[in-house]
Scaffold this motif. Structure first.
Motif: not given
Length: 80
Positions: A23-27, A47-48, A55
């Motif tokens: 879930k935090i990979k986009p950030a 982003e997430c 977040f």
């Protein structure tokens, strides 16, 4: 420092934590691409697809650092 490509494969073995890490990979990718610019907590959360509060809590649970600490550490590593 946890790199985006490493976050799921090396640090987390159980599927529940791995799912959260995804879930935090986009950030993390956003930080990698934009570390030289001003990065706000709200932009990372967006982003997430999360609220900034959720977040921040999830990011810290997964990385062991707040988003601001992670960004600072990443910038220092890139400068050296």
């Amino acid at each position: 420092m946890i790199r985006p490509s490493e976050i799921v494969t090396t640090r987390f073995s159980n599927s529940s934590t791995s799912s959260k890490a995804e879930k935090i990979k986009p950030a993390l990718y956003f930080i990698q691409k934009n570390f030289g610019e001003k990065i706000s907590l709200s932009s990372l959360a967006a982003e997430c697809g999360m609220s900034p509060n959720y977040f921040c809590k999830l990011f810290r649970d997964i990385t062991g650092q707040t988003p601001v600490e992670y960004i600072t550490t990443y910038r220092l590593e890139m400068a050296s």
